[in-house]
Design an enzyme around this catalytic site. Sequence first.
Site, PDB file in Angstrom:
ATOM      1  N   TRP A 311      72.230 -11.641 -86.509  1.00 17.21           N
ATOM      2  CA  TRP A 311      72.111 -10.265 -86.014  1.00 17.21           C
ATOM      3  C   TRP A 311      71.805 -10.252 -84.518  1.00 17.21           C
ATOM      4  O   TRP A 311      72.292  -9.391 -83.792  1.00 17.21           O
ATOM      5  CB  TRP A 311      70.999  -9.544 -86.777  1.00 17.21           C
ATOM      6  CG  TRP A 311      70.771  -8.129 -86.331  1.00 17.21           C
ATOM      7  CD1 TRP A 311      71.426  -7.010 -86.752  1.00 17.21           C
ATOM      8  CD2 TRP A 311      69.827  -7.672 -85.350  1.00 17.21           C
ATOM      9  NE1 TRP A 311      70.948  -5.886 -86.109  1.00 17.21           N
ATOM     10  CE2 TRP A 311      69.963  -6.276 -85.237  1.00 17.21           C
ATOM     11  CE3 TRP A 311      68.870  -8.322 -84.557  1.00 17.21           C
ATOM     12  CZ2 TRP A 311      69.181  -5.511 -84.379  1.00 17.21           C
ATOM     13  CZ3 TRP A 311      68.097  -7.558 -83.689  1.00 17.21           C
ATOM     14  CH2 TRP A 311      68.252  -6.177 -83.609  1.00 17.21           C
ATOM     15  N   HIS A 312      71.022 -11.223 -84.066  1.00 19.17           N
ATOM     16  CA  HIS A 312      70.639 -11.236 -82.662  1.00 19.17           C
ATOM     17  C   HIS A 312      71.782 -11.623 -81.734  1.00 19.17           C
ATOM     18  O   HIS A 312      71.765 -11.227 -80.561  1.00 19.17           O
ATOM     19  CB  HIS A 312      69.460 -12.193 -82.453  1.00 19.17           C
ATOM     20  CG  HIS A 312      68.136 -11.605 -82.819  1.00 19.17           C
ATOM     21  ND1 HIS A 312      67.639 -11.651 -84.111  1.00 19.17           N
ATOM     22  CD2 HIS A 312      67.208 -10.947 -82.083  1.00 19.17           C
ATOM     23  CE1 HIS A 312      66.461 -11.048 -84.141  1.00 19.17           C
ATOM     24  NE2 HIS A 312      66.173 -10.614 -82.932  1.00 19.17           N
ATOM     25  N   GLY A 313      72.740 -12.377 -82.217  1.00 17.39           N
ATOM     26  CA  GLY A 313      73.838 -12.744 -81.337  1.00 17.39           C
ATOM     27  C   GLY A 313      74.882 -13.589 -82.022  1.00 17.39           C
ATOM     28  O   GLY A 313      74.596 -14.290 -83.000  1.00 17.39           O
ATOM     29  N   PHE A 456      71.838  -7.650 -77.427  1.00 13.83           N
ATOM     30  CA  PHE A 456      71.902  -7.869 -78.858  1.00 13.83           C
ATOM     31  C   PHE A 456      72.366  -6.631 -79.597  1.00 13.83           C
ATOM     32  O   PHE A 456      72.587  -6.680 -80.784  1.00 13.83           O
ATOM     33  CB  PHE A 456      70.543  -8.316 -79.392  1.00 13.83           C
ATOM     34  CG  PHE A 456      69.969  -9.488 -78.631  1.00 13.83           C
ATOM     35  CD1 PHE A 456      70.751 -10.586 -78.360  1.00 13.83           C
ATOM     36  CD2 PHE A 456      68.662  -9.467 -78.188  1.00 13.83           C
ATOM     37  CE1 PHE A 456      70.233 -11.655 -77.646  1.00 13.83           C
ATOM     38  CE2 PHE A 456      68.144 -10.533 -77.474  1.00 13.83           C
ATOM     39  CZ  PHE A 456      68.930 -11.620 -77.214  1.00 13.83           C
TER      40      PHE A 456
END
Length: 456
Positions: A311-313, A456
């Site tokens: 989800w962050h990257g 993000f």
Amino acid sequence: MLFASPTFLFVFLPLCLAAYFASPSTPAKNAVLLAASLVFYAWGEPVFVVLMAAMTLVNYAAALAIDARDGAARKTALALAVAINLSTLTVFKYVGLIAVSAGLPDPQIPLPLGISFFTFHGLSYLIDTYRRRFPANRDPAQVALYIALFPQLIAGPIVRYKTIARRLASRRHSLGRASAGMRLFIIGLAQKLLIADPIAPLADAVFDHAKAPGLIEAWLGAGAYALQIYFDFAGYSTMAIGLGVIFGFSLPRNFRTPYASASITEFWRRWHISLSTWFRDYLYIPLGGNRGPAWKTWRNLIVVFLLCGLWHGAAWTFVLWGAWHGVFLVIERAGLGRLLARLPRMIGWVYALAAVTLGWVLFRSHDLGRVLDLWTGMAGLRGLGGLQAQTDAALQPLHLWLVPLAGLLAVFGLPRAVRRLQGLAWADAAGIVILLALCLLKVAWGAYSPFLYFRF
């Protein structure tokens, strides 16, 4: 548009506040906020306003369809709506990673600002409608405002619809609430401009320029980044919460001194709380949570944190960062947590802080080779080492007191003496005025940068 930019502070926010408080009713105030939110988003991403508007309409219609059905038809409507949201997120955020991993050219699809956040807002609205936590809202303007509310639109906190549902229809305002909200905004602005941004060059010098760093340099860079990301993200969250208070909303707290944690389990109860609780409620518990045999709980933790990292990257370093935290949570669940509870808290704190800081190396590094390079230095395999030219140039006299002071503030919060002064109205007001003056000086010099979580 950045919260710390002159455009936002001296043009956008004053005009928005004037129009908002001049509006005679809640629907009119909602219209002002929605228009301001669209302008705020379009300032940096004019093309993707259409995408956000389209996804909002899809989620509005999908919630009505879910609410009007029962049984299998209800599940089908939810599954289709969730698939549309996740497919959109995948196309814009993950197609490049998938293509490169498969040996294909990167299609270079631009990443819409804040897409991870407004997608998760939409998903929580749909899932909670399906669970009958509330009926679907039939007012498209209110649903659009929930998705697009500019304080939390770009980098959270992730707000559940039920948290602000009543406030979308009716809100109360007062001078006291506006004053409290502005105070929070200024504190968040100070965290960003006076702590995170001055520390950033030190972290950048080590991560981006230092070759084969030794023990001191590697830990200095990793520690600087740990402080930078905390005060950058906590600063944004505090500003967002403060703006929410001014406009009559109560946005959830996102941080509770996470670096004071004595385990990784505790860390995730204190860090990015809105995201960790989102994954808990919409993924971990539906997977089975901690019900059933231990191996299923461990599996669920690993799955959740792999997806949390993703989800962050869209990079394997983020996936490995999620796996890193997931493995520590499994180990703690398997018995380490009980051992830590019996040991002096200081031992658990050192363990947790070291594990988190090593994890930030995965999070910040551009590739696995750089991770191994920094970890080698942090393990002392190159000796103590000295500071290389780039790091030495970045290590300004300011850091000699700012870094340790920021570290103490991150772990312990405000000292008791300062909290006592905050109880005195004159001292609190004077402190806020001083912080605001320092922040405005930084803005006037142009010494500010985008928030880290914008990417993000």
